[in-house]
Design an enzyme around this catalytic site. Sequence first.
Site, PDB file in Angstrom:
ATOM      1  N   LYS A  88       2.014 -26.350  -1.946  1.00  0.00           N
ATOM      2  CA  LYS A  88       1.561 -27.068  -3.151  1.00  0.00           C
ATOM      3  C   LYS A  88       2.408 -26.692  -4.354  1.00  0.00           C
ATOM      4  O   LYS A  88       3.102 -25.677  -4.380  1.00  0.00           O
ATOM      5  CB  LYS A  88       0.094 -26.771  -3.458  1.00  0.00           C
ATOM      6  CG  LYS A  88      -0.252 -25.281  -3.641  1.00  0.00           C
ATOM      7  CD  LYS A  88      -0.056 -24.731  -5.031  1.00  0.00           C
ATOM      8  CE  LYS A  88      -0.292 -23.225  -5.083  1.00  0.00           C
ATOM      9  NZ  LYS A  88       0.159 -22.587  -6.302  1.00  0.00           N
ATOM     10  N   ASP A 142      -6.351 -20.578  -3.187  1.00  0.00           N
ATOM     11  CA  ASP A 142      -5.574 -21.794  -2.915  1.00  0.00           C
ATOM     12  C   ASP A 142      -5.857 -22.388  -1.535  1.00  0.00           C
ATOM     13  O   ASP A 142      -5.323 -23.442  -1.191  1.00  0.00           O
ATOM     14  CB  ASP A 142      -4.068 -21.487  -2.987  1.00  0.00           C
ATOM     15  CG  ASP A 142      -3.608 -21.179  -4.399  1.00  0.00           C
ATOM     16  OD1 ASP A 142      -4.287 -21.608  -5.353  1.00  0.00           O
ATOM     17  OD2 ASP A 142      -2.565 -20.507  -4.534  1.00  0.00           O
TER      18      ASP A 142
HETATM   19  O1  C5P Z   1      -7.608 -15.579  -4.540  1.00  0.00           O
HETATM   20  P1  C5P Z   1      -6.295 -14.950  -4.213  1.00  0.00           P
HETATM   21  O2  C5P Z   1      -6.406 -13.894  -3.161  1.00  0.00           O
HETATM   22  O3  C5P Z   1      -5.232 -15.943  -3.926  1.00  0.00           O
HETATM   23  O4  C5P Z   1      -5.849 -14.224  -5.549  1.00  0.00           O
HETATM   24  C1  C5P Z   1      -4.856 -13.216  -5.548  1.00  0.00           C
HETATM   25  C2  C5P Z   1      -4.966 -12.428  -6.846  1.00  0.00           C
HETATM   26  O5  C5P Z   1      -4.606 -13.266  -7.955  1.00  0.00           O
HETATM   27  C3  C5P Z   1      -6.360 -11.931  -7.181  1.00  0.00           C
HETATM   28  O6  C5P Z   1      -6.613 -10.689  -6.610  1.00  0.00           O
HETATM   29  C4  C5P Z   1      -6.326 -11.847  -8.699  1.00  0.00           C
HETATM   30  O7  C5P Z   1      -5.679 -10.661  -9.112  1.00  0.00           O
HETATM   31  C5  C5P Z   1      -5.413 -12.997  -9.080  1.00  0.00           C
HETATM   32  N1  C5P Z   1      -6.178 -14.220  -9.446  1.00  0.00           N
HETATM   33  C6  C5P Z   1      -6.833 -14.276 -10.667  1.00  0.00           C
HETATM   34  N2  C5P Z   1      -7.521 -15.410 -11.014  1.00  0.00           N
HETATM   35  C7  C5P Z   1      -7.556 -16.476 -10.188  1.00  0.00           C
HETATM   36  C8  C5P Z   1      -6.891 -16.460  -8.937  1.00  0.00           C
HETATM   37  C9  C5P Z   1      -6.200 -15.299  -8.589  1.00  0.00           C
HETATM   38  O8  C5P Z   1      -6.785 -13.312 -11.428  1.00  0.00           O
HETATM   39  N3  C5P Z   1      -8.230 -17.567 -10.563  1.00  0.00           N
END
Ligand code: C5P
Length: 309
Positions: free
Chosen positions: A18, A148
């Site tokens: 994406k 995502d």
């Molecule tokens: O959800 P995901 O594992 O992809 O997110 C990775 C990291 O990105 C999270 O641990 C966080 O530190 C950061 N993040 C965030 N806010 C979001 C999505 C991700 O701070 N909305």
Amino acid sequence: MTLAAAPSPSVRVRAPGKVNLSLRVGPVEEDGYHPLVTVFQAVALVEEVTATEVADGAGISVTVEGPQADRVPLDATNLAWRAAELLAEHVGISPDVALHLAKGVPVAGGMAGGSADAAATLVACDALWGTGLSRGELSTLAAVLGSDVPFALLGHTAVGTGRGHLLTPAMSRGEFHWAFATRDEGLSTPAVYRRFDELCGPTAPPVDVVDDNALMQALRAGDPSALGAALHNDLEPAALDLRPELERTLEIARNGGALGAMVSGSGPTVAALARSRQHALAIAATWTAEDAADSVWCTTAPAAGARVL
Ligand code: C5P
């Protein structure tokens, strides 16, 4: 006469990477996450996951092919592995499957290749194991795996709120042409969010969906020039602060007539919107000639979400 063993049943699923056409980030919340309003569009750079039946009790295994396969973990830290494990746990069966990932999305580039693997694995294992979950149930599991992952299930174009996992499909007409410049050294998403907090954290304004009217209009009209002008990424200053050399990659794309250029997601990939496939190829060629990327990729958007092949 010996009979050849019957091949093990397998299911192959494709899921897209994406680009965030717009990524608006609010101030960090108590759980450490940031509220987002983002417009996702799936690109035709895709991951293919093949899930093959193995003997009861054999557990999960992961193998990988593709240009950057050596950079992908093969253990329980792989998001595809975790997806299989989560689905098995959810339905109360033993997680036995061989997963093969054919990677077409740049690795660790802010284009959600790992999330696409996870989405494809959920769909593949659901079909292989006959667990028969609805898309809604798969999407709930997807959100547990990463912000995502639900979008990689859905594909096409969607507005994401919450952590980016609450999705509303959006209309987009026609086909857009993109060039992407990737770097071998990735950027950690948490590190980029931390830098965002340091740069503008407490003063970051709350995010608001109505900010993206021009972008949504450009998508509905299928107007690449208007889309280029409306591209926006609140994480770009943080990514540029951590990797200042990306400025030159952006500048080369703009000098090459890109309709818009930005850091993709949390970076370090740079995305350039082009007028045509030829124009995307020309921007990519200039990046290569000027040594402003480790790899270059040209593709179109939007693309379909995770589906069985
Ligand atoms: O959800 P995901 O594992 O992809 O997110 C990775 C990291 O990105 C999270 O641990 C966080 O530190 C950061 N993040 C965030 N806010 C979001 C999505 C991700 O701070 N909305």
